[in-house]
Write a protein that holds these residues in place. Structure first.
Motif, PDB file in Angstrom:
ATOM      1  N   ASN A 152      14.252  -0.485  -6.658  1.00 28.40           N
ATOM      2  CA  ASN A 152      12.898  -0.584  -7.186  1.00 28.40           C
ATOM      3  C   ASN A 152      12.038   0.587  -6.725  1.00 28.40           C
ATOM      4  N   HIS A 153      10.947   0.786  -7.460  1.00 29.00           N
ATOM      5  CA  HIS A 153       9.975   1.820  -7.104  1.00 29.00           C
ATOM      6  C   HIS A 153       9.095   1.348  -5.951  1.00 29.00           C
ATOM      7  N   SER A 154       8.659   2.284  -5.130  1.00 28.16           N
ATOM      8  CA  SER A 154       7.627   2.003  -4.139  1.00 28.16           C
ATOM      9  C   SER A 154       6.720   3.220  -4.023  1.00 28.16           C
ATOM     10  N   CYS A 155       5.440   2.963  -3.859  1.00 30.76           N
ATOM     11  CA  CYS A 155       4.489   4.059  -3.644  1.00 30.76           C
ATOM     12  C   CYS A 155       4.589   4.582  -2.213  1.00 30.76           C
ATOM     13  N   GLU A 156       5.271   3.835  -1.337  1.00 36.35           N
ATOM     14  CA  GLU A 156       5.591   4.287   0.024  1.00 36.35           C
ATOM     15  C   GLU A 156       7.079   4.022   0.253  1.00 36.35           C
ATOM     16  N   PRO A 157       7.950   4.850  -0.349  1.00 32.05           N
ATOM     17  CA  PRO A 157       9.386   4.572  -0.349  1.00 32.05           C
ATOM     18  C   PRO A 157      10.071   4.880   0.974  1.00 32.05           C
ATOM     19  N   ASN A 158      11.259   4.307   1.158  1.00 32.34           N
ATOM     20  CA  ASN A 158      12.052   4.637   2.357  1.00 32.34           C
ATOM     21  C   ASN A 158      13.261   5.503   1.997  1.00 32.34           C
ATOM     22  N   LEU A 159      13.390   5.843   0.693  1.00 28.44           N
ATOM     23  CA  LEU A 159      14.454   6.741   0.258  1.00 28.44           C
ATOM     24  C   LEU A 159      13.859   7.969  -0.431  1.00 28.44           C
ATOM     25  N   LEU A 160      14.620   9.041  -0.410  1.00 30.44           N
ATOM     26  CA  LEU A 160      14.226  10.308  -1.016  1.00 30.44           C
ATOM     27  C   LEU A 160      15.369  10.777  -1.908  1.00 30.44           C
ATOM     28  N   TYR A 213      12.603   3.947  -3.836  1.00 32.76           N
ATOM     29  CA  TYR A 213      12.222   5.357  -3.911  1.00 32.76           C
ATOM     30  C   TYR A 213      11.080   5.484  -4.905  1.00 32.76           C
ATOM     31  N   ASP A 214      10.412   6.631  -4.905  1.00 36.23           N
ATOM     32  CA  ASP A 214       9.297   6.867  -5.812  1.00 36.23           C
ATOM     33  C   ASP A 214       9.861   7.383  -7.129  1.00 36.23           C
ATOM     34  N   TYR A 215       9.696   6.613  -8.202  1.00 35.84           N
ATOM     35  CA  TYR A 215      10.258   6.992  -9.494  1.00 35.84           C
ATOM     36  C   TYR A 215       9.729   8.339  -9.992  1.00 35.84           C
ATOM     37  N   SER A 216       8.545   8.742  -9.495  1.00 33.11           N
ATOM     38  CA  SER A 216       7.971  10.008  -9.960  1.00 33.11           C
ATOM     39  C   SER A 216       8.558  11.210  -9.225  1.00 33.11           C
ATOM     40  N   ASP A 268      -2.809   6.697 -20.467  1.00 30.41           N
ATOM     41  CA  ASP A 268      -1.535   6.059 -20.797  1.00 30.41           C
ATOM     42  C   ASP A 268      -1.400   4.656 -20.195  1.00 30.41           C
ATOM     43  N   ASN A 269      -2.411   4.191 -19.473  1.00 27.07           N
ATOM     44  CA  ASN A 269      -2.285   2.914 -18.750  1.00 27.07           C
ATOM     45  C   ASN A 269      -1.952   1.741 -19.659  1.00 27.07           C
ATOM     46  N   ARG A 270      -2.369   1.812 -20.902  1.00 28.54           N
ATOM     47  CA  ARG A 270      -2.083   0.698 -21.819  1.00 28.54           C
ATOM     48  C   ARG A 270      -0.587   0.539 -22.060  1.00 28.54           C
ATOM     49  N   LEU A 271       0.183   1.638 -21.837  1.00 31.94           N
ATOM     50  CA  LEU A 271       1.625   1.591 -22.062  1.00 31.94           C
ATOM     51  C   LEU A 271       2.408   1.373 -20.773  1.00 31.94           C
ATOM     52  N   ARG A 272       1.718   1.407 -19.646  1.00 34.26           N
ATOM     53  CA  ARG A 272       2.416   1.401 -18.365  1.00 34.26           C
ATOM     54  C   ARG A 272       2.610  -0.011 -17.822  1.00 34.26           C
ATOM     55  N   LYS A 273       3.601  -0.122 -16.914  1.00 36.48           N
ATOM     56  CA  LYS A 273       3.921  -1.417 -16.333  1.00 36.48           C
ATOM     57  C   LYS A 273       3.306  -1.520 -14.940  1.00 36.48           C
ATOM     58  N   PRO A 274       2.853  -2.709 -14.545  1.00 33.93           N
ATOM     59  CA  PRO A 274       2.233  -2.861 -13.221  1.00 33.93           C
ATOM     60  C   PRO A 274       3.244  -2.658 -12.095  1.00 33.93           C
ATOM     61  N   CYS A 275       2.755  -2.150 -10.973  1.00 37.58           N
ATOM     62  CA  CYS A 275       3.604  -1.944  -9.797  1.00 37.58           C
ATOM     63  C   CYS A 275       3.357  -3.084  -8.808  1.00 37.58           C
ATOM     64  N   TYR A 276       4.431  -3.653  -8.283  1.00 35.83           N
ATOM     65  CA  TYR A 276       4.332  -4.757  -7.325  1.00 35.83           C
ATOM     66  C   TYR A 276       4.920  -4.364  -5.972  1.00 35.83           C
ATOM     67  N   SER A 297      -0.939   0.887  -8.431  1.00 32.41           N
ATOM     68  CA  SER A 297      -1.157  -0.208  -9.381  1.00 32.41           C
ATOM     69  C   SER A 297      -0.218  -0.186 -10.596  1.00 32.41           C
ATOM     70  N   PHE A 298       0.261   1.007 -10.983  1.00 36.19           N
ATOM     71  CA  PHE A 298       1.171   1.115 -12.123  1.00 36.19           C
ATOM     72  C   PHE A 298       2.417   1.895 -11.722  1.00 36.19           C
ATOM     73  N   LEU A 299       3.526   1.606 -12.408  1.00 37.82           N
ATOM     74  CA  LEU A 299       4.740   2.391 -12.189  1.00 37.82           C
ATOM     75  C   LEU A 299       4.528   3.797 -12.749  1.00 37.82           C
ATOM     76  N   PRO A 300       5.177   4.799 -12.175  1.00 38.37           N
ATOM     77  CA  PRO A 300       5.039   6.171 -12.690  1.00 38.37           C
ATOM     78  C   PRO A 300       5.406   6.229 -14.170  1.00 38.37           C
ATOM     79  N   TRP A 301       4.740   7.138 -14.866  1.00 38.44           N
ATOM     80  CA  TRP A 301       4.905   7.214 -16.320  1.00 38.44           C
ATOM     81  C   TRP A 301       5.135   8.656 -16.729  1.00 38.44           C
TER      82      TRP A 301
END
Length: 257
Positions: free
Chosen positions: A171-179, A208-211, A230-238, A246-250
């Protein structure tokens, strides 16, 4: 279908299994910098750990491992990602993010954890698949762009939707533990290798950070504006991080006509 390594995509544009690199002529058990042709960009690993970039280096260095044509031994220290999984990992059901991946044992900072493997696609097939998705579909296609010194951009598209490995459950994280680091072994088609960005405890979810922003510059105002549009097309980040965006990278480039 499970595959530990990349496979050629349905479009057949790229064969990631083809060996195109010449091997080094080192006859030692482990190759040495400035002697081995595979280490012309410097040492990649130190005791199986990815060597951190020097303070003066602005960009990540390319990583080339010794390959099937090399004369060094299988125990050469410049063979890490090609050895595959070394840690016990577990796919598990998360509360809000669907499936996730966690480690069952301690992983030290810098160690190779797993690869993000799947079908290697050309641009047109990657775009066709993404444009065919609906808002309910999970998108596993990753687009990796490497900026070369001459201004060119090398793109790699990997899709583990139908054929892939455990990396698809990350999964994505805005503070990831993988690179994520592109690592080349047999050809210019990179393995998308994920290394521990910090010490990781047993039971911890891997992310990891999808971006790809882990070691990149902060987001620019222009990028922020386009993201907001683009937020209307983006998925929320949990991810639950206190730095959560708040949103997954796009990346809208594969959606353009």
């Amino acid at each position: 279908q499970y595959s530990p390594d990349n496979v050629a995509g349905a479009d057949g544009d790229t064969d990631p299994t083809e060996i195109t690199f010449p091997g080094c002529s080192c006859r030692t058990s482990s190759c040495v910098v400035h002697v081995c042709s595979c280490l012309s960009h410097g040492e990649n690993y130190n005791s199986l750990c990815l060597r951190p970039a020097d303070g003066g280096e602005e960009y990540a260095r390319p990583v080339f491992e010794c390959n099937a044509m090399c004369q060094c031994s299988e125990s050469c220290q410049n063979r890490v990602v090609q050895r595959g999984l070394q840690f016990r990992l577990e796919v598990f059901k998360t509360e809000k993010k669907g499936w996730g991946l966690r480690t069952l044992e301690f992983i030290a900072k810098g160690r190779f954890v797993c690869e993000y493997a799947g079908e290697v696609l050309g641009f047109n097939e990657a775009r066709r698949r993404i444009q065919a998705q609906t808002s309910k579909d999970s998108n596993y296609i990753i687009a990796v762009r490497e900026h070369l010194h001459n201004g060119q951009i090398m793109e790699t598209f990997v899709d583990p939707t139908y054929i892939g490995n455990v990396g698809r459950f990350l999964n994505h994280s805005c503070e990831p533990n993988l690179l994520m680091v592109p690592v080349r072994v047999d050809s210019m088609v990179p393995k998308l290798a994920l290394f521990a960005a910090t010490d990781i405890s047993a039971g911890e979810e891997l992310s990891y950070d999808y971006s790809g922003r882990f070691h990149n510059s902060p987001i620019t105002n222009r990028e922020q504006k386009s993201l907001e549009e683009d937020n209307r097309l983006r998925k929320p980040c949990y991810c639950g991080s206190h730095m959560c965006a708040s949103f997954l990278p796009w990346d809208s480039s594969l959606f353009s006509t």
